[in-house]
Design a protein around this motif. Structure first.
Motif, mmCIF file in Angstrom:
data_model
loop_
_atom_site.group_PDB
_atom_site.id
_atom_site.type_symbol
_atom_site.label_atom_id
_atom_site.label_comp_id
_atom_site.label_asym_id
_atom_site.label_seq_id
_atom_site.Cartn_x
_atom_site.Cartn_y
_atom_site.Cartn_z
ATOM 1 N N GLY A 58 131.418 43.149 -96.421
ATOM 2 C CA GLY A 58 131.571 44.394 -97.177
ATOM 3 C C GLY A 58 132.418 44.303 -98.427
ATOM 4 O O GLY A 58 132.648 45.320 -99.078
ATOM 5 N N LYS A 59 132.863 43.132 -98.796
ATOM 6 C CA LYS A 59 133.719 42.998 -99.985
ATOM 7 C C LYS A 59 132.972 43.309 -101.277
ATOM 8 O O LYS A 59 133.596 43.536 -102.310
ATOM 9 N N MET A 60 131.626 43.332 -101.230
ATOM 10 C CA MET A 60 130.834 43.655 -102.421
ATOM 11 C C MET A 60 130.239 45.059 -102.342
ATOM 12 O O MET A 60 129.475 45.448 -103.219
ATOM 13 N N ASP A 61 130.580 45.819 -101.337
ATOM 14 C CA ASP A 61 129.954 47.121 -101.127
ATOM 15 C C ASP A 61 130.468 48.179 -102.096
ATOM 16 O O ASP A 61 131.668 48.459 -102.156
ATOM 17 N N GLY A 62 129.548 48.763 -102.829
ATOM 18 C CA GLY A 62 129.843 49.906 -103.667
ATOM 19 C C GLY A 62 130.748 49.606 -104.847
ATOM 20 O O GLY A 62 131.207 48.489 -105.045
ATOM 21 N N PRO A 63 131.013 50.640 -105.630
ATOM 22 C CA PRO A 63 131.826 50.471 -106.838
ATOM 23 C C PRO A 63 133.288 50.121 -106.551
ATOM 24 O O PRO A 63 133.988 49.622 -107.420
ATOM 25 N N SER A 64 133.751 50.378 -105.352
ATOM 26 C CA SER A 64 135.147 50.065 -105.034
ATOM 27 C C SER A 64 135.290 48.718 -104.328
ATOM 28 O O SER A 64 136.360 48.370 -103.853
ATOM 29 N N GLY A 65 134.207 47.943 -104.270
ATOM 30 C CA GLY A 65 134.262 46.628 -103.634
ATOM 31 C C GLY A 65 135.210 45.693 -104.373
ATOM 32 O O GLY A 65 135.389 45.788 -105.580
ATOM 33 N N GLU A 66 135.829 44.791 -103.637
ATOM 34 C CA GLU A 66 136.783 43.861 -104.223
ATOM 35 C C GLU A 66 136.104 42.808 -105.090
ATOM 36 O O GLU A 66 136.741 42.191 -105.941
ATOM 37 N N LEU A 67 134.822 42.602 -104.863
ATOM 38 C CA LEU A 67 134.071 41.586 -105.599
ATOM 39 C C LEU A 67 132.916 42.274 -106.298
ATOM 40 O O LEU A 67 132.029 42.833 -105.656
ATOM 41 N N HIS A 68 132.951 42.266 -107.621
ATOM 42 C CA HIS A 68 131.951 43.010 -108.388
ATOM 43 C C HIS A 68 130.626 42.263 -108.494
ATOM 44 O O HIS A 68 129.567 42.849 -108.349
ATOM 45 N N ALA A 69 130.681 40.956 -108.740
ATOM 46 C CA ALA A 69 129.456 40.183 -108.919
ATOM 47 C C ALA A 69 129.647 38.779 -108.387
ATOM 48 O O ALA A 69 130.691 38.169 -108.577
ATOM 49 N N LEU A 70 128.627 38.291 -107.716
ATOM 50 C CA LEU A 70 128.656 36.929 -107.188
ATOM 51 C C LEU A 70 127.292 36.294 -107.421
ATOM 52 O O LEU A 70 126.300 36.709 -106.824
ATOM 53 N N ALA A 71 127.243 35.328 -108.311
ATOM 54 C CA ALA A 71 126.008 34.587 -108.547
ATOM 55 C C ALA A 71 125.890 33.586 -107.397
ATOM 56 O O ALA A 71 126.816 32.826 -107.130
ATOM 57 N N LEU A 72 124.753 33.591 -106.711
ATOM 58 C CA LEU A 72 124.592 32.754 -105.527
ATOM 59 C C LEU A 72 123.541 31.669 -105.712
ATOM 60 O O LEU A 72 122.474 31.910 -106.268
ATOM 61 N N THR A 73 123.872 30.512 -105.199
ATOM 62 C CA THR A 73 122.919 29.434 -105.021
ATOM 63 C C THR A 73 122.983 29.076 -103.549
ATOM 64 O O THR A 73 124.066 28.775 -103.034
ATOM 65 N N THR A 74 121.864 29.171 -102.853
ATOM 66 C CA THR A 74 121.837 28.857 -101.425
ATOM 67 C C THR A 74 120.681 27.921 -101.143
ATOM 68 O O THR A 74 119.628 28.011 -101.769
ATOM 69 N N LYS A 75 120.888 27.014 -100.199
ATOM 70 C CA LYS A 75 119.793 26.145 -99.769
ATOM 71 C C LYS A 75 120.203 25.380 -98.520
ATOM 72 O O LYS A 75 121.379 25.322 -98.168
ATOM 73 N N ALA A 76 119.203 24.817 -97.856
ATOM 74 C CA ALA A 76 119.453 23.919 -96.731
ATOM 75 C C ALA A 76 119.748 22.533 -97.296
ATOM 76 O O ALA A 76 119.308 22.200 -98.410
ATOM 77 N N PRO A 77 120.476 21.705 -96.566
ATOM 78 C CA PRO A 77 120.746 20.356 -97.048
ATOM 79 C C PRO A 77 119.452 19.553 -97.226
ATOM 80 O O PRO A 77 118.468 19.789 -96.532
ATOM 81 N N ASP A 78 119.477 18.603 -98.149
ATOM 82 C CA ASP A 78 118.321 17.743 -98.376
ATOM 83 C C ASP A 78 118.111 16.802 -97.230
ATOM 84 O O ASP A 78 118.975 16.431 -96.522
#
Length: 78
Positions: A58-78
């Motif tokens: 919930g740290k990114m939830d709504g305008p009062s979230g502690e984290l405004h934006a998080l660019a994500l890169t996700t994947k399984a290991p090669d």
């Protein structure tokens, strides 16, 4: 209070203890994270990113979230 990279990594590490995790950014608001974890194998990108957002507890939830934006890169290991 904005979140810092070590705080974000600690939250992610609770859910993904064996993952390769890199968190970048120094303004405490706009951050980037790369999470490589075996649990992502067979999941599409949306499912992977939802798992990461859930790990942030919930740290990114709504305008009062502690984290405004998080660019994500996700994947399984090669």
């Amino acid at each position: 209070m904005p979140m810092q990279a070590p705080d974000i990594e600690a939250l992610l590490r609770e859910t993904f203890p064996n993952a390769t995790i890199e968190v970048q950014g120094n303004d405490g608001v706009h951050m980037a994270a790369m999470v490589i974890d075996e649990s992502f194998r067979g999941k599409n990108r949306v499912q992977q990113q939802r798992a990461v957002y859930a790990a942030l507890k919930g740290k990114m939830d709504g305008p009062s979230g502690e984290l405004h934006a998080l660019a994500l890169t996700t994947k399984a290991p090669d």
